[in-house]
Scaffold this motif. Structure first.
Motif, PDB file in Angstrom:
ATOM      1  N   PRO A 455       0.148  46.909 -53.718  1.00 44.64           N
ATOM      2  CA  PRO A 455       0.144  45.605 -53.129  1.00 44.64           C
ATOM      3  C   PRO A 455      -0.890  44.267 -53.625  1.00 44.64           C
ATOM      4  CG  PRO A 455      -0.984  46.915 -51.514  1.00 44.64           C
ATOM      5  CD  PRO A 455      -0.323  47.689 -52.526  1.00 44.64           C
ATOM      6  N   GLY A 456      -1.812  45.062 -54.504  1.00 44.21           N
ATOM      7  CA  GLY A 456      -2.703  44.232 -55.275  1.00 44.21           C
ATOM      8  C   GLY A 456      -3.915  43.883 -54.274  1.00 44.21           C
ATOM      9  N   GLY A 457      -4.680  42.680 -54.744  1.00 41.00           N
ATOM     10  CA  GLY A 457      -6.057  42.417 -54.230  1.00 41.00           C
ATOM     11  C   GLY A 457      -6.128  42.168 -52.816  1.00 41.00           C
ATOM     12  N   THR A 458      -7.071  42.882 -51.987  1.00 43.12           N
ATOM     13  CA  THR A 458      -7.320  42.640 -50.717  1.00 43.12           C
ATOM     14  C   THR A 458      -8.294  41.480 -50.472  1.00 43.12           C
ATOM     15  OG1 THR A 458      -7.154  45.131 -50.428  1.00 43.12           O
ATOM     16  CG2 THR A 458      -8.024  43.913 -48.825  1.00 43.12           C
ATOM     17  N   LEU A 459      -7.965  40.759 -49.275  1.00 47.98           N
ATOM     18  CA  LEU A 459      -8.861  39.590 -48.668  1.00 47.98           C
ATOM     19  C   LEU A 459      -9.051  40.193 -47.095  1.00 47.98           C
ATOM     20  CD1 LEU A 459      -7.377  36.392 -49.741  1.00 47.98           C
ATOM     21  CD2 LEU A 459      -9.358  37.450 -50.609  1.00 47.98           C
ATOM     22  N   VAL A 460     -10.248  40.193 -46.853  1.00 45.61           N
ATOM     23  CA  VAL A 460     -10.822  40.298 -45.316  1.00 45.61           C
ATOM     24  C   VAL A 460     -11.672  39.290 -45.202  1.00 45.61           C
ATOM     25  CG1 VAL A 460     -12.282  41.939 -44.097  1.00 45.61           C
ATOM     26  CG2 VAL A 460     -10.984  42.739 -45.934  1.00 45.61           C
ATOM     27  N   ALA A 461     -11.067  38.415 -44.204  1.00 48.14           N
ATOM     28  CA  ALA A 461     -12.067  37.397 -43.762  1.00 48.14           C
ATOM     29  C   ALA A 461     -11.281  36.747 -42.360  1.00 48.14           C
ATOM     30  CB  ALA A 461     -11.935  36.334 -44.757  1.00 48.14           C
ATOM     31  N   ARG A 462     -11.870  35.921 -41.604  1.00 43.21           N
ATOM     32  CA  ARG A 462     -11.095  35.513 -40.273  1.00 43.21           C
ATOM     33  C   ARG A 462     -10.013  34.844 -40.661  1.00 43.21           C
ATOM     34  NH1 ARG A 462     -15.538  32.839 -36.523  1.00 43.21           N
ATOM     35  NH2 ARG A 462     -16.117  34.904 -36.870  1.00 43.21           N
ATOM     36  N   HIS A 463      -9.894  33.794 -41.623  1.00 40.76           N
ATOM     37  CA  HIS A 463      -9.019  33.070 -41.856  1.00 40.76           C
ATOM     38  C   HIS A 463      -7.686  33.848 -42.425  1.00 40.76           C
ATOM     39  CE1 HIS A 463     -11.592  32.902 -45.401  1.00 40.76           C
ATOM     40  NE2 HIS A 463     -10.378  33.207 -46.117  1.00 40.76           N
TER      41      HIS A 463
END
Length: 463
Positions: A455-463
């Motif tokens: 799936p590619g790069g991960t993001l981890v943040a409230r938004h």
């Protein structure tokens, strides 16, 4: 006055292993953190230091991927480099490898001031895996070697305070979600490379940050720093206050005298100038100094035992000389993280150059003489003046782009609408990794990856 500082592209060819691809799986495993200390060692620490040691330790690598695709199949390969040079110094920078300064040569004497690794060989020392030894690296993020060690950063020409040019490096640090910049400035006729650095917190919340400038130098040296005590960390979860230079019957300011790997975080008194130097047997070497914001100074040694020797050889060609590290950071130790208030920034100026001083004799006299000599070649007031001169140029927009970093900063700027003068994170840098998240941001849906691709790069943040 004619300005003769130049910035140019160069290609370095050396035996290099392949860095390989990032691991496509998200880094879900908790970090195995070596830099912890027992509670009994905290009670006698200065209050601010104890508080920062317990502040916001890193528990996960997310959203950064693990870089474990490298090998040890070294063959002649080309590395893109940027060279900034005046009539006195030549600095070679690797924008594709975290902006590392690979070499710093004093031209009048022909002396190389750093430890230059003759090969490029990644090993598992960065927080996210691949790291290599040598030169000057910019450690930002959290305790350990930065996740940007083997990652491209943005680079461009920018105007310098003296009318010449600076080389600006900048990127978005994803562990703490913060942008930073490093401006390399070589005034005409200067024996010192100035480095203006800035970390910004654009968020409406407090954020932890961390910075250590890590300088590799040949280990057959003596390290001088203006301290009578140091905090010793031997990677055994203990932090001990020890005398300098002699500890446990051995003068530890000579790196070959230590058997095991260790950190010595020097306790520089508040009123003393911030500096550290590494001098060879003839008293020649490198000195680093800074404005007072960069308060910490450190010596790291691998040690002369079998473990240290094995790691030194693993990171380079067997039979070549070893290295140690002298460092400068925002806190007293690398076990600490510093609070950065909402919508604020922290900045400072460093200077690197050749140094000559007496290294033998009674410790206090050696330090006083060395500091007087440093004051003669680069007064403390001149460093403060250079910082004041650089600061208005920190927001200057870059001119010619010389290298491109990641698109993660551009994605964050698009999402939040931040204005970050001097460090443009342009939409043109968005790449394949950011594309699904850009689709989510603009269309409200997340595309399925085609076929069986990860799936590619991960993001981890409230938004």
């Amino acid at each position: 006055m004619e300005i003769v500082t130049t910035i140019r592209h160069e290609v370095l060819t050396l035996p290099a292993a392949r860095p390989g691809p990032d691991n496509p799986l998200p880094a879900l495993r908790p970090l195995d953190e070596l830099h912890r200390i027992e509670d009994r060692d905290k009670k006698d620490l200065p209050r601010d230091m104890a508080r920062q040691i317990g502040y916001a330790p890193l528990h996960s690598l997310l959203p950064v991927p693990v870089r474990d695709g490298y090998d040890r199949d070294r063959a002649p390969r080309s590395l893109d480099a940027l060279v900034i040079e005046n009539d006195r110094l030549r600095a070679t920078v690797l924008p594709g490898l975290g902006g590392r300064i690979a070499s710093l040569v004093h031209k009048p004497t022909g002396r190389e001031l750093l430890y230059v690794n003759p090969v490029f060989q990644p090993a598992n020392f960065a927080l996210n895996g691949a790291w290599f030894s040598g030169g000057i690296e910019w450690n930002i993020g959290a305790t350990g070697h930065t996740t940007l060690s083997c990652t491209p950063v943005h680079a461009a020409r920018v105007p310098a305070p003296d009318g010449g040019e600076m080389l600006r490096l900048w990127e978005w640090e994803r562990l703490r979600d913060l942008p930073f910049q490093v401006d390399l400035w070589l005034p005409d006729g200067s024996d010192f490379l100035y480095v203006g650095a800035r970390i910004r917190n654009p968020h409406e919340r407090q954020t932890p940050t961390y910075w250590w400038s890590n300088i590799a130098v040949p280990e057959d040296c003596r390290v001088l720093a203006p301290a009578e005590e140091a905090y010793h960390f031997g990677y055994e979860q203990r932090l001990r206050r020890v005398p300098v230079p002699e500890y446990d019957g051995v003068d530890r300011t000579y790196p070959p005298n230590s058997t095991y790997a260790a950190d010595y975080f020097y306790e520089v008194p508040e009123e003393r100038r911030r500096w550290i130097a590494a001098l060879d047997g003839d008293g020649h070497g490198l000195v680093q100094t800074s404005t007072d914001t960069l308060r910490g100074r450190k010596l790291f040694v691998w040690g002369g035992g079998p473990g240290g020797r094995s790691w030194q050889q693993w990171l380079t060609e067997p039979g070549t000389g070893g290295y140690c590290e002298i460092q400068a950071g925002l806190a007293r130790t690398q076990l600490e993280h510093v609070r950065l208030e909402p919508e604020s920034e922290v900045s400072w100026l460093e200077a690197y150059g050749p140094f000559e001083a007496r290294r033998e004799g009674e410790w206090g006299a050696v330090l006083d003489e060395a500091e007087a000599r440093l004051e003669g070649v680069l007064p403390r007031a001149d460093v403060d003046t250079a910082y004041a001169a650089w600061l208005p140029y920190a927001d200057t927009e870059p001119g010619e782009r010389l290298a491109a970093g990641s698109g993660w900063g551009a994605l964050e700027v698009l999402r939040a609408g931040w204005k970050l003068p001097g460090t443009p994170f342009d939409e043109s840098t968005l790449g394949e990794e950011q594309e699904p998240w850009l689709r989510l941001l603009r269309a409200g849906s997340f595309p399925e990856p085609p076929g069986s691709r990860p799936p590619g790069g991960t993001l981890v943040a409230r938004h």
